[in-house]
Each structure stands twice: as structure tokens, then as C-alpha cells.
Design an enzyme around this catalytic site. Structure first.
Site, PDB file in Angstrom:
ATOM      1  N   SER A 302       6.309  63.389 180.620  1.00 61.41           N
ATOM      2  CA  SER A 302       7.387  63.493 181.134  1.00 61.41           C
ATOM      3  C   SER A 302       8.015  64.097 180.220  1.00 61.41           C
ATOM      4  CB  SER A 302       7.442  62.998 182.242  1.00 61.41           C
ATOM      5  OG  SER A 302       8.166  61.968 182.293  1.00 61.41           O
ATOM      6  N   ASP A 303       9.293  64.586 180.271  1.00 67.16           N
ATOM      7  CA  ASP A 303      10.252  64.511 178.947  1.00 67.16           C
ATOM      8  C   ASP A 303      11.176  62.786 179.601  1.00 67.16           C
ATOM      9  OD1 ASP A 303      12.560  64.196 177.598  1.00 67.16           O
ATOM     10  OD2 ASP A 303      13.222  66.638 177.964  1.00 67.16           O
ATOM     11  N   TRP A 304      12.125  61.978 178.894  1.00 64.30           N
ATOM     12  CA  TRP A 304      12.678  61.217 179.267  1.00 64.30           C
ATOM     13  C   TRP A 304      13.584  61.549 180.723  1.00 64.30           C
ATOM     14  CZ3 TRP A 304       9.188  61.056 176.456  1.00 64.30           C
ATOM     15  CH2 TRP A 304       8.515  60.212 175.616  1.00 64.30           C
TER      16      TRP A 304
END
Length: 889
Positions: A302-304
Site C-alpha cells: 500500500s501507499d502509506w
């Protein structure tokens, strides 16, 4: 001074239907980009389950090692492997010490190891694209990979192909390469191959449709947040990028297909929604497109804080949650972690899916030999990242602090910075400069940086005082922490005094003072200087889109002020070239350089071009339109009403322009531009001979590819070379130089489908020639290159009509044309004489493609082209915009 009101203006851009040149409109209906757009057809994304298991195809030895490793893990250790945790790096996976696994260190970003000392800051992806040089792209990847490895980072969070660059207003476009999917795909793949050859896992991001920063995350809720710091209220979901199936495949998915084919280890899913479903739990894009259709064998992270659920996200294809804790800096609460353990125990998440997640994470680790003699994490990086040491749950193997990993990489940075600089204007051979004895330097982009060497945020919004100083790269997570920067002013002084110790270098770098008081008089004298060099910048960074194409907030006024008194004014602009519009046609502006974002050697790279040590060979990887409003066909979704909405689902971005972005739009609607895609001047001249087409191999070519077993990159038949196109390129000038011959194809138009672009880029090569030298350049065409995505067949199909071949030095400087018909002959070839019609112009910027594509160059064909009406049905009995629905699980 930077004006914070520009940020406010960015938030108040209203979404409207815009009429462009020649009556082209964006809105519903055929004049947009195809059949009438029905938003209701894009409100959901079809379910694709279960998530395909990796088989290790292409990575069999590493897959076996990963399988053996995972078989020894406890359930809790498996949950640990898929969940980020506080640690010294931007992202961390905890150690499993009993098995000798020291964990994983993930570090930003696409142009440098962002949080590190004694590391290089390379040119941005935008500069790489402007170089049009595969070799430099790959070597940049190698050098970056070596630095990440030297600092103990296992995964480099880059490169970027999302955003692709749908909108000219996108604040993060500079991290990627180009709005053209072919150019981006080639350089994306070369960068990945270079990085992984150095032993570092690359992470292709952001997957997919991540084309604006505004409302990229949800806003509202108990704590507010979101765009502009929204007040408490209902949770307003992130913007939904609504994309049809053909556009997805031929534009936004295209470069990611190159990435998977090049062996990328990881893919980062994006913040935004796609057709109503969040990028990190969208089973169609993750399971269906990436893991099934493209055969991706690595892991999805995932992106953060882009994860919005636990086991549902895992079932939809997410393999690793970053940074782990919902609050960023703490390990819990987390959507993964203990929730993964509980979900397996209660039967919500099959243990087989968790095992696949773990195998996918560990396979690249073993493939690159990161389990043996891998450098430890540089002890200095923990102090630069955002996790407090008191929050660490696991031991991390750290080595010496402040390890110097720069090696000789400054040489490549300087070379690539110059290669990615585009000469847009050069009246009366103003450049290269000879030996001017009185040089004036103006603009706040010329001097050294005044406050710090790290651009972590937006200067207007965060007020970090960045107004004064050169812009070597952009800010946010895609930036780098520089150890030094070579500002243009100092490089110019050094150059001028090297040939004339008594020369005069005069300068004024305060934009406000220049505009208020002019440049000549007691401060600058004698006047005018032999040449006036004006340096300008625009700023864009993670989280913010631009509201306009204004130059450096007040930069256009600086140019006008200087040029009013200096008849030999040369403008050098960072970050992109779109900001030249206010002054491109000023007669006293005799030369313009779009220097893009060249990295730490910025001043040296520019001086190399200005004085001719390097002959400019950069080409625009985007279009500079004639007017700012000409970009409104693919605007950022935003409005005052949206900022005040209480509708959780209000933020909808319909990609109605479909395939017609950047030059494809301007060419289709026959719109005049300032500087076209692929354009760039040189200090010499080049010519091109006739194009010839040759069939590779023999036998009949089928419309559809063979039904092969999927491999990384999709059906292997799509990568089969079917044709070559050859042209002869000659240097007809008096100095050595490089140029970029470009190949465009006019593909058949499927009947009753959304519009096919008049021409699409399908080949390019960087060629260096001595005066009088000629070289034959051969472009290879794969099956994918000459196909379109058939939404009914859910397959890449070669159209029955002839394919136009257009070769030249830009999208509108076409030197030679011909055609070939793949389905009509098994061994035919074609050739053509140099001819500008109908796709080029004798003068730059005013090409004349037909707004109604003719047969063979986008016209409807017969054989296997669709004859029926376009189907947008979402019922289970008909194809939808995503194709046939998946079977219910």
C-alpha cells in the site's frame, strides 16, 4: 515572494465544461472523446476473486527458497511479514531472528534515497523523459540502486508511472516520465532493470489512475483533515478516477505492463479510488489486471495509509500494509498485524492467501540475494525518518553511520541533467554563447539555496522559506536530501572567469526588487549586458496540484522586466516548460531552455548547454499548449462546491477524454500549440530519409495473439517482434550532436468505439552523429505496439485496415510516411518518400492532422472491427466498461 494565495486558488478551481480550439469540447457526447459518457457505468468495479497465487514463473529458484522459508513461519510471524512496523526506514518489516531474517528496509524514492546523508540526488523522472535516452535511464537506475543498497535499503520506492500525466496541472507529474504511455513504459522498464541489476528491489508506483493530488485521500471525520484542512464532519471519500477499459489498457496500464515484463519486484497501490473502489482493495485492478492479466509475481504494497480494511484488502490483492499502523508512527492499531491473525483464525482470510502474500514478499528478497552479505542499515537514517525509536518493536541490524555511497555518480547526474534540457527557442543563434564579457544573471532560481538542502514540503503551505534559491528537484516523498547543489550563478561565474578573468558577471536575484525597481541603473552597470540570463522556477510537490501555469509566482514579470531593457535575454526554467507561455513570443527573449529538474549538478548541466560543451538533444516529453486554457480538456477535479460537500461520494473524476491526452488531444482536434510533443532544437541540423517497413519472420499474422500461458508482462505473444521500420538520419550541420528520431503509428479505428488517436508514439532512439555522418535507425514493432484493446474480446487485437507509419523529429515534424497492412500479407513491406502531409507542418507548432481520421489512419475498418453499437452495459449478460464480469465467488 511566494504567495500563499496561490494554494488557496488551487483549491477553488471550478470543474466546468470547456470549449477549446476548433470546437473541441470536454463534456458528454461524441465531441468529448467517443460515445456519450454515462457516469453511472463507472460507479462500481467488478469483483475478481480469488487473488491469483504466485507461481514463481521466471523466478523459480527464488520462489522455492521463499516457499521453504514461509513453510517454517508461525501464523504470527506471517502476519508480521505482511505488516509494516516502526523502524529506522520510511517503511519497515520486522525481523524473524530465529530464521536469520533481519527484516526489510523500504526507502523513498524515485530520484534519490530521500532520508540519507552522503547520498546523491539524481535528475527527476521528467528530466529522464526529456532526454529520450534509454541508456542514461538504465544507468541512472544502476547508480541509484547502488546507493540504496549501500545504505542497507532492500526496497527502493520508485520509479513512478502514476501519475502518467493526464492533466497538465498535476502537482506530482515531475516524479514520473511523460503523459505518453509508450515513452513512459520504455524508460520505466529501463530504470527498473538498472535498479534491480544493482541488487535492490524496485517498486513501481502508484497503481493506478493516481492523476491528481487534490482529495487523493479521504477527508472529514472526527478529526477533520484532507484538502485544505477540512473541518470535522462526515467522511468524504477520496476522488474516484473513473476510467474505461480500453483507456485503462492502452494508456494507464501500459507502462506497468513494461514494469512487470522488466521484472519489477513490487508495485505500490494508490490512494485514489478507481471506478468507486479504493486502489489498495480494488480486486479488478490488483487481482484481475496486475496479477492475472500481467502475470505479476512480486508483491503489492500500500501507499502509506492507503489501506482501508484488513482481510478484504488482502483478498482483493494487497500483500503488504504500509507503514503498518493506522496512525503512521505507531504499530497499532493496524488493519493488518493482529487483525490478519484473527482473520485467519476466524476463517475470514484463508491461510492459503496469507501464505501467497508471504511468498510474494520473500521471492524478490531471495532472487536478488538479499539474504547473503547485504549491507546493514546506515545508522544515521533512523534519525531522519518519522518513527520515534521508543516505538520500535523489533531489532534492526544497523551498521556504520553516514556511509558515503555517492561514488562517481555526479558525472552521470551532470550528463543526464544536460541531456534532459530542451532548447525551445534560439533566435539568430543566440546559443551557444561564445565569450561574452558582460553577463547579467537574474531571477530567484539562479543563486544558491537560502534555507537548507532538503525540500520536504510545499514552501507556500508550509512556509519553509524556499522562495530564494535554485530548484534542482521537486519536494515531498519524491525529493532527496542533498549534500551539495551547484547553483547556476556560481557555475556561470566559474565558466566566465575561466576564459576572461577580467569579465563582469552582474546579478540580481530578488524577484520583488527586480519587478519594483528594474534591473539597470546604479546596481547593474554598464548596461545592457552582452547577454541577460533569467532563471525561473515553478514549484510542485506531493499533496498539491498547481492552480495555474504562472512562472515562479512572479517570474513572468521578471522576464518582461529584464527583456524590456535587454535585447538578448535567455530564459532558463525549472521544473517543467509549461511556464514559458507568458513570454515565449517576446522578441527580446532570444532563447529559452526548459531545464526541468536536473538534480544536484543543476548549474553545471545548464552551463554545459549555454556555452556549447554539450549540444542540446533533449526533446519535450509533453506538449506546451498555446494557451493555459487549452489544458482544460483533462482538468483537475475540484470546485468550491466539492470543498463544502457533505456527500461522501461527491469527488468523481470522469476520464471522458479517454485516450486523447496531451498531443493526442491536440492532434485529433487539430489545435495549434506553442511547442509540440517531441520538439527540441539543436546547435546543428538533421535530416531523415525515406521509411521502409519489413516483416520479421514469415507466415500469416493473426488478428489475436496465440493463447499462451501468461508470463510476467502478460501474454508472451504480445512481445513478439512482427515488423521493423528503418530510416536514415543524417547530421547536415557543422557540429557534432545527438537527435531523437521518433516513430508514430496511425492505428485503425475500431468501429463505434471511443476515438483512436490520430497517431501514437511507438519508437524512438537517441543517435549521436558527427557533421556529415549518417546512420540507419531501426525501430522494432511488437504485436502490442500495433494492436488495440478489444473490450468485447478482452484481448489485444490487430485491426484489419492499414497502419500509417510516420517518422520524424517530433509529433508534428514528420519527415516521411508510409503504410503497411499486417492482416493482408505475411511478407509485405512498404516504403515512402519524405512527405510532411498529412501529419506534419513545414513550421513548428501548427501541424495539420485531420480532425476526422481517414481510413488507414484511424478510420473504421472491416474485418473483426466492431460493427454494432458500443456496449456500456453493466449487466452480467453483456460486456461492461471493464469487460465480462467475473464469476461470483
Amino acid at each position: 515572494m511566494a504567495n500563499s494565495l496561490h494554494f488557496a486558488a488551487a483549491l477553488l478551481v471550478a470543474a466546468t465544461t470547456v470549449t477549446g480550439q476548433n470546437g473541441s469540447t470536454i463534456g458528454s457526447g461524441p465531441s468529448a472523446a467517443g460515445p456519450t459518457w454515462n457516469h453511472a457505468d463507472f460507479e462500481s468495479s467488478p469483483p475478481i476473486y480469488p487473488s491469483p497465487n504466485a507461481t514463481g514463473l521466471g523466478w523459480s529458484d527464488a520462489f522455492q527458497q521463499a516457499s521453504a522459508f514461509v513453510s517454517q513461519l508461525t501464523l504470527e510471524e506471517k502476519a508480521r511479514l505482511v505488516t509494516g512496523t516502526p523502524g529506522p526506514c520510511v517503511g519497515n518489516i520486522g525481523a524473524i531472528e530465529r530464521l536469520g531474517f533481519n527484516g526489510l528496509c523500504l526507502q523513498d524514492g524515485p530520484l534519490a534515497i530521500r532520508e540519507a546523508t552522503y547520498a546523491s540526488v539524481f535528475p527527476a523522472g521528467l528530466s529522464v523523459a526529456a532526454s529520450w535516452d534509454r541508456d542514461l535511464a538504465r544507468q541512472r537506475g544502476v547508480d541509484m540502486g547502488q546507493e540504496f543498497r549501500g545504505k542497507g535499503a532492500h526496497v527502493a520506492l520508485g520509479p513512478v508511472a502514476g501519475p502518467l500525466g493526464r492533466s497538465g496541472y498535476g502537482g506530482r507529474n515531475w516524479e514520473g516520465f511523460s503523459p505518453d504511455p509508450f515513452l513512459t513504459g520504455e524508460l520505466f522498464g529501463m530504470t527498473i532493470e538498472g535498479m534491480e541489476s544493482a541488487g535492490v528491489q524496485s517498486c513501481a508506483k502508484h497503481f493506478i489512475g493516481n492523476e491528481q493530488e487534490t482529495q487523493r485521500n479521504p477527508s472529514g471525520g472526527p478529526n477533520g483533515g484532507g484538502v485544505g484542512g477540512a473541518v470535522e464532519g462526515p467522511i468524504i471519500q477520496a476522488v474516484s478516477s473513473n476510467i474505461d477499459d480500453r483507456t485503462m489498457h492502452e494508456a494507464y496500464l501500459w507502462p506497468f505492463q513494461n514494469a512487470v515484463h522488466s521484472g519489477v519486484s513490487a508495485v505500490m497501490c494508490s490512494y485514489n479510488r478507481i471506478n468507486g473502489s479504493y486502489g489498495c482493495q480494488n480486486s479488478k485492478t490488483l487481482n484481475g489486471l496486475l496479477k492475472d492479466e500481467l502475470g505479476f509475481q512480486g508483491f503489492v504494497m500500500s501507499d502509506w495509509a492507503a489501506t482501508h480494511s484488513g482481510w478484504p484488502a488482502a483478498e482483493a490483492g494487497l500483500d503488504m500494509d504500509m507503514p503498518g499502523g493506522i496512525s503512521f508512527v505507531t504499530a497499532s492499531p493496524s488493519f493488518f498485524g493482529g487483525n490478519i491473525t484473527a482473520s485467519v483464525n476466524n476463517g475470514s482470510l484463508p491461510i492459503e492467501r496469507l501464505d501467497d502474500m508471504c511468498r510474494r514478499i520473500m521471492t524478490p528478497y531471495f532472487r536478488l540475494g538479499q539474504n547473503t552479505n547485504y549491507p546493514p542499515i546506515d545508522a544515521a537514517v533512523g534519525g531522519l525518518n518519522f518513527f520515534p525509536v521508543t516505538n520500535y518493536l523489533y531489532n534492526f541490524t544497523e551498521g556504520p553511520a553516514n556511509v558515503d555511497v555517492r561514488d562517481d555518480h555526479a558525472e552521470l547526474i551532470r550528463e543526464l541533467g544536460a541531456a534532459g534540457t530542451v532548447l525551445l527557442k534560439n533566435i539568430n543563434n543566440t546559443l551557444p554563447l561564445k565569450t561574452p564579457a558582460n553577463v547579467g544573471v537574474f531571477g530567484n532560481d539562479a543563486p544558491d539555496i537560502s534555507i537548507g538542502l532538503y525540500f520536504g514540503g510545499d514552501p507556500d503551505v508550509l512556509n519553509v522559506g524556499y522562495d530564494q534559491g535554485v530548484l534542482p528537484v521537486g519536494g515531498g516523498s519524491g525529493t532527496g536530501r542533498m549534500t551539495y547543489v551547484v547553483p547556476p550563478l556560481e557555475a556561470i561565474k566559474s565558466k566566465v572567469f575561466s576564459y576572461n578573468s577580467k569579465a563582469l558577471v552582474q546579478y540580481g536575484t530578488n524577484n520583488t526588487e527586480i519587478i519594483s525597481n528594474g534591473i539597470f541603473g546604479p546596481l547593474i552597470y554598464p548596461t545592457p549586458p552582452d547577454v541577460c540570463l533569467v532563471f525561473l522556477k515553478t514549484w510542485s510537490t506531493e499533496g498539491y496540484d498547481r492552480s495555474s501555469l504562472e512562472v515562479d509566482w512572479d517570474g513572468s514579470a521578471v522576464v518582461e522586466t529584464v527583456a524590456a531593457s535587454c535585447p538578448n535575454t535567455v530564459v532558463v526554467t525549472h521544473s517543467g516548460g509549461l511556464n514559458v507561455l507568458p513570454f515565449a513570443n517576446n522578441p527580446n527573449v532570444t532563447a529559452i531552455l526548459a531545464a526541468h529538474l536536473p538534480g544536484q549538478e543543476v548549474g553545471n548541466s545548464i552551463v554545459d548547454i549555454l556555452w556549447g560543451a554539450v549540444n542540446p538533444s533533449g526533446k519535450l516529453p509533453y506538449t506546451i499548449a498555446l494557451n493555459e486554457n487549452d489544458y482544460s480538456f483533462a482538468d483537475i477535479t475540484n470546485s468550491t462546491a466539492l470543498l463544502k460537500t457533505t456527500d461522501p461520494n461527491a469527488w468523481q473524476s470522469d476520464f471522458e477524454e479517454r485516450l486523447l491526452i496531451d498531443y493526442r488531444h491536440f492532434d485529433y482536434f487539430n489545435e495549434t500549440v506553442q511547442y509540440e510533443f517531441g520538439y527540441g532544437l539543436s546547435y546543428t541540423t538533421f535530416s531523415m530519409g525515406s521509411a521502409s517497413v519489413a516483416r520479421v519472420g514469415s507466415g500469416t499474422i493473426s488478428a489475436a495473439p496465440a493463447n499462451n500461458t501468461i508470463a510476467p508482462g502478460g501474454n508472451p505473444a504480445l512481445w513478439d517482434m512482427l515488423y521493423t521500420v528503418s530510416v536514415s538520419v543524417s547530421n547536415t550541420g557543422s557540429v557534432a550532436g545527438a537527435t531523437v528520431p521518433q516513430l508514430y503509428l496511425g492505428l485503425p479505428q475500431p468501429a463505434n468505439e471511443d476515438y483512436t488517436p490520430v497517431k501514437v508514439l511507438r519508437g524512438f532512439e537517441k543517435v549521436t552523429l558527427q557533421p556529415g555522418e549518417s546512420q540507419t535507425v531501426t525501430f522494432s514493432l511488437t504485436r502490442r505496439d500495433i494492436s488495440y484493446w478489444d473490450t468485447f474480446a478482452q484481448q489485444w487485437i490487430i485491426g484489419s485496415s492499414s497502419i500509417g507509419v510516420l517518422a520524424g523529429f517530433s509529433s508534428r515534424d514528420i519527415q516521411t510516411t508510409t503504410t503497411f497492412t499486417p492482416l493482408a500479407s505475411s511478407s509485405g513491406s512498404g516504403s515512402g518518400s519524405p512527405s510532411p502531409a498529412p501529419y506534419s507542418s513545414s513550421s513548428r507548432g501548427s501541424g495539420s492532422p485531420s480532425p476526422t481520421p481517414s481510413s488507414g489512419y484511424g478510420g473504421a475498418g472491416g474485418y473483426d472491427d466492431h460493427a454494432g453499437p458500443w456496449h456500456w452495459s453493466s449487466s452480467e449478460n453483456h460486456p461492461s466498461h471493464w469487460g465480462p464480469p467475473a464469476a461470483k465467488q
